[in-house]
Design a protein around this motif. Structure first.
Motif, PDB file in Angstrom:
ATOM      1  N   VAL A 114       1.002  -1.076   0.151  1.00  0.00           N
ATOM      2  CA  VAL A 114       0.236  -0.037  -0.011  1.00  0.00           C
ATOM      3  C   VAL A 114       0.788   1.277   0.057  1.00  0.00           C
ATOM      4  O   VAL A 114       0.551   2.110  -0.804  1.00  0.00           O
ATOM      5  CB  VAL A 114      -0.897  -0.065   1.202  1.00  0.00           C
ATOM      6  CG1 VAL A 114      -1.682   1.310   1.299  1.00  0.00           C
ATOM      7  CG2 VAL A 114      -1.907  -1.281   1.146  1.00  0.00           C
ATOM      8  N   SER A 115       2.057   1.194   0.621  1.00  0.00           N
ATOM      9  CA  SER A 115       2.942   2.493   0.690  1.00  0.00           C
ATOM     10  C   SER A 115       3.320   2.831  -0.525  1.00  0.00           C
ATOM     11  O   SER A 115       3.315   3.820  -1.055  1.00  0.00           O
ATOM     12  CB  SER A 115       3.944   2.040   1.774  1.00  0.00           C
ATOM     13  OG  SER A 115       3.613   1.971   3.003  1.00  0.00           O
ATOM     14  N   ARG A 116       3.751   1.544  -1.220  1.00  0.00           N
ATOM     15  CA  ARG A 116       4.295   1.759  -2.561  1.00  0.00           C
ATOM     16  C   ARG A 116       3.412   2.669  -3.599  1.00  0.00           C
ATOM     17  O   ARG A 116       3.807   3.304  -4.478  1.00  0.00           O
ATOM     18  CB  ARG A 116       4.867   0.492  -3.411  1.00  0.00           C
ATOM     19  CG  ARG A 116       6.048   0.167  -2.524  1.00  0.00           C
ATOM     20  CD  ARG A 116       6.678  -0.971  -3.334  1.00  0.00           C
ATOM     21  NE  ARG A 116       5.890  -2.135  -3.499  1.00  0.00           N
ATOM     22  CZ  ARG A 116       5.968  -3.175  -2.743  1.00  0.00           C
ATOM     23  NH1 ARG A 116       6.679  -3.011  -1.619  1.00  0.00           N
ATOM     24  NH2 ARG A 116       5.000  -4.155  -2.943  1.00  0.00           N
ATOM     25  N   SER A 117       2.170   2.140  -3.506  1.00  0.00           N
ATOM     26  CA  SER A 117       1.084   2.622  -4.421  1.00  0.00           C
ATOM     27  C   SER A 117       0.711   3.970  -3.921  1.00  0.00           C
ATOM     28  O   SER A 117       0.431   4.734  -4.818  1.00  0.00           O
ATOM     29  CB  SER A 117      -0.068   1.760  -4.151  1.00  0.00           C
ATOM     30  OG  SER A 117      -0.083   0.356  -4.679  1.00  0.00           O
ATOM     31  N   LEU A 118       0.885   4.106  -2.853  1.00  0.00           N
ATOM     32  CA  LEU A 118       0.584   5.458  -2.199  1.00  0.00           C
ATOM     33  C   LEU A 118       1.565   6.572  -2.653  1.00  0.00           C
ATOM     34  O   LEU A 118       1.132   7.582  -3.174  1.00  0.00           O
ATOM     35  CB  LEU A 118       0.314   5.593  -0.863  1.00  0.00           C
ATOM     36  CG  LEU A 118       0.291   6.712  -0.047  1.00  0.00           C
ATOM     37  CD1 LEU A 118      -1.072   7.306  -0.287  1.00  0.00           C
ATOM     38  CD2 LEU A 118       0.447   6.839   1.424  1.00  0.00           C
TER      39      LEU A 118
END
Length: 741
Positions: A379-383
């Motif tokens: 999720v952090s990478r997508s964010l």
């Protein structure tokens, strides 16, 4: 007894009355014997037990006390005694006969016992071997029973039934309380093998330990696969982790390698699930049985960067909180149990630690933060990708800075939630830096546009703040309000750190302020340039002073520059007053004298100073026509002097500044006038011209001239070719102060 003694008494009395047949010669001896007998009877103690028993016996027999009875008593008694003795003898004869019979019986018994002893002796000799064999068998039986009990106890403690082993290692059997009970028993067997290894024969202990180790490894492998299977189907969105999984993880912690591998698998599974859920939240409603029409995908608000980034961060925060709450029961509530299992498992896996290092200690909260952080890594990478994409495509600096503050807020929130060293916090921190860099780029681009556009930076005709700077100040005000409403201003005060808004001022104010100042060079007039710069600095100071965090770094420099601008405005007003009043001509003419007088006044004599002052009347500016014209110009100036001076600085956008500068300039003008007045009076006295003391009052402190009060008539002065400077320039400093007050 009474009757017996009474009869005896009566008989004795009768006997005493009987006359002895022997005649009187026998009376005395008989009387003496009777007396002795009576004395003997009377002296006897009837309390004696023998006498009492004899008397009772007589009473029982019913014997009457008669002389016949008394004479026959002894014989009767002896007869009875003899009779009794005869009966006794007869009875003893019977006893003797019976004893003879008993004796014969005893002799027969003795013969029988002797025969029995012979038989027993023979039997003992015959059964001795059998008894010895029986004793041996009994001892062997006892030993066998003891060994059987030991074997049963050994089997019960060290041997696991086949069905239990099947439950322990077979993947077809469920992992339930029975499984954990069997596993605990096998672990106990493995530990108790230390006792067997301490004996002389270590083979049994070694075999059992090897067997139990294989069983434990198989059980842990089964538990590991079962936990992985459960993690695949586990839903952390709503329910807590059930008790079976918590217990399984507590047990699996005794194998740190399997435990970490299981957590890695769980983190990968959760990362995929959360990434998929985040994608659904971005592009579609959350998957479920029914679609909620009121919930719109986050991508619908991508046109608004602030809302778009805020919705994504809110979703990530909600997911992080849910993930943490679901796993907190395991790693915090069960943290002590996991730590103990982890500690005991290190001894069984010595390769899990590096040589020279202490055994790692399991920290439940750190493990929780690490697992939540790994779950949210996708999720952090997508964010990060989406925030960078939407920020790069946006060119509004205010909105960009709002996004910076929003990211900074969530950075603090995530630091408290999952730890400051987590990957999520690093991603948000990197987004804060990159977004702020984009904000700086936008500000620099805007400043570059203004610096290359002469039309936009041309000073207005009224010398007010240029429109580009006014617009930028509005932008700066919005930025300061946004920062003041965020957590940054509060944290700066509490932490006493460097003002975090200073970088914003450096890119959002300083370049534009420099451009505005440089545009003042386009003005040819120094006065207009000074007023223009003053208006710019006043507008900037008003904007910055509204917020403490902004004024802390920029208010002092701006105030210092404004002080210099004020001195320039003061000089402009002073020159305006001097030039409009005509006093500047006199000051210019007196400049050599004022410098000479101020530098040598202390060393020159009075005569020398008087000679110097006398020469002033020969100056062109002090000729009658010129001095009269200057005096008339002064009289024309005085009525509207203040209004004209104020109007001279009317383009300054601060009335209080104009007022204070004008008042100070008037004060300096009065001091200049006072100097000129003193010089004129001193020159007249040095020349000896007439001075009207009733009309003119000398107030000069510069030239100390003693006016004697002598008056020279006008005719005499004209006859001598001299003119009175004071008469041509009659205004006093008192009048000037009154008129300019």
């Amino acid at each position: 007894m009474k009757s017996y003694f009474s009869n005896a008494t009566e008989t004795t009395a009768d006997d005493s009355n009987v006359t002895s047949p022997l005649g009187g010669a026998n009376v005395a001896p008989r009387s003496s014997a009777l007396s002795n007998r009576l004395t003997s009877v009377l002296s006897a103690s009837y309390a004696d037990s023998d006498i009492r028993d004899a008397l009772e016996t007589l009473d029982i027999r019913g014997t009457h006390n008669t002389p016949e009875t008394r004479r026959q008593l002894r014989l009767d008694v002896q007869k009875e005694v003899i009779s009794c003795n005869g009966k006794i003898v007869a009875d003893f004869g019977k006893v003797a006969a019976q004893l003879k019979q008993l004796g014969s019986v005893i002799v027969d018994l003795q013969q029988i016992c002797a025969e029995m002893r012979k038989h027993v002796s023979l039997s003992k000799q015959e059964t001795a071997a059998v008894l010895d064999e029986a004793s041996t068998l009994i001892e062997q039986k006892s030993e066998t029973e003891t060994k059987q009990r030991l074997l049963d106890a050994f089997n019960k403690h060290f041997v696991v039934p086949e069905e239990d082993l099947n439950t322990l290692v077979s993947s077809a059997e469920p992992v339930d309380d029975h499984f954990f009970a069997i596993l605990a028993r096998v672990k106990q067997i493995h530990n108790d093998c230390q006792v067997l290894l301490g004996g002389e024969d270590q083979k049994l202990g070694t075999e059992i330990m090897e067997q139990s180790s294989k069983q434990l490894n198989s059980a842990y492998q089964k538990l590991y696969r079962w936990i992985q299977k459960e993690f695949n189907s586990l839903n952390l969105e709503d329910p807590q982790i059930n008790s079976s999984i918590r217990q399984a993880l507590r047990v699996l912690a005794e194998r740190p390698s399997l435990f970490h591998s299981c957590l890695d698998f769980f983190a990968e599974a959760r990362e995929y699930i959360l990434s998929d859920a985040f994608h659904h939240a971005l592009t579609d409603t959350v998957s479920g049985a029914e679609t909620d029409r009121s919930v719109k995908p986050i991508e619908f608000s991508a046109h608004d960067p602030l809302r778009y980034v805020g919705d994504m961060l809110a979703w990530v925060h909600s997911a992080a909180v849910s993930e943490r709450e679901a796993l907190e029961a395991l790693f915090v509530n069960e943290g002590d149990e996991l730590a103990r299992g982890f500690k005991s498992g290190i001894s069984s896996e010595p390769w899990s630690r590096v040589d020279g290092e202490e055994a790692p200690v399991f920290d439940g909260r750190k493990a929780l933060n690490d697992l939540v952080n790994r779950d949210l890594s996708g999720v952090s990478r997508s964010l990060r990708q989406r925030v960078e994409l939407v920020i790069e495509g946006h060119d509004n600096p205010v909105t960009t800075y709002k996004v910076v503050n929003l990211l900074a807020f969530y950075k603090i929130t995530f630091s408290k939630l999952v730890g400051p060293e987590s990957n999520l916090v690093e991603v948000v921190s990197a987004l804060v830096d990159s977004t702020f860099k984009h904000f700086e780029i936008l500000m620099r681009d805007q400043a570059h546009i203004y610096s290359t556009d002469p039309h936009s930076t041309t000073p207005p005709d009224d010398l007010s703040v240029p429109q580009f700077l006014a617009d930028q100040l509005e932008v700066l005000t919005s930025l300061m309000k946004e920062y003041n409403a965020s957590v940054g201003a509060t944290s700066d005060v509490k932490e006493q750190e460097e003002n975090r808004f200073t970088p914003v001022l450096r890119v959002a104010l300083d370049p534009f302020l420099d451009i505005a100042k440089s545009s003042a060079n386009d003005l040819d007039d120094t006065k207009a340039s000074t007023i223009y710069k003053t208006n710019i600095l006043l507008a900037v100071r008003t904007t910055v002073s509204s917020f403490t965090f902004a004024s802390a770094t920029h208010l002092v420099p701006i105030s210092n520059v404004l002080s210099n601008m004020r001195m320039e405005l003061l000089d402009i007003q002073r020159q305006f007053l001097l030039g409009t009043s005509g006093l500047q001509k006199l000051l210019t003419a007196l400049e050599p004298f004022s410098q000479h007088h101020s530098s040598k006044a202390q060393s020159e004599s009075t005569t020398t100073r008087t000679q110097n002052l006398a020469e002033i009347a020969d100056l062109a500016a002090f000729q009658p026509d010129t001095l009269s014209a200057i005096s008339q110009q002064l009289d024309d100036f005085l009525p509207s002097a203040l209004m004209d001076a104020t109007d001279n600085l009317k383009r300054v956008r601060n009335l209080s500044l104009v007022k204070s500068v004008t008042e100070e300039a008037v004060e300096e003008f009065c001091r200049d006038f006072e100097f000129v007045e003193g010089i004129i009076i001193g020159a007249d006295e040095a020349r000896g011209t007439k001075v009207d003391m009733s009309r003119i009052e000398m107030e000069s402190d510069i030239v100390s001239v003693s006016v004697r009060g002598t008056q020279i008539g006008g005719d005499e002065a004209e006859a001598e070719g001299k003119h009175s400077l004071r008469a041509l320039f009659p205004r006093t400093v008192g009048e000037i102060r009154v008129l300019l007050s």
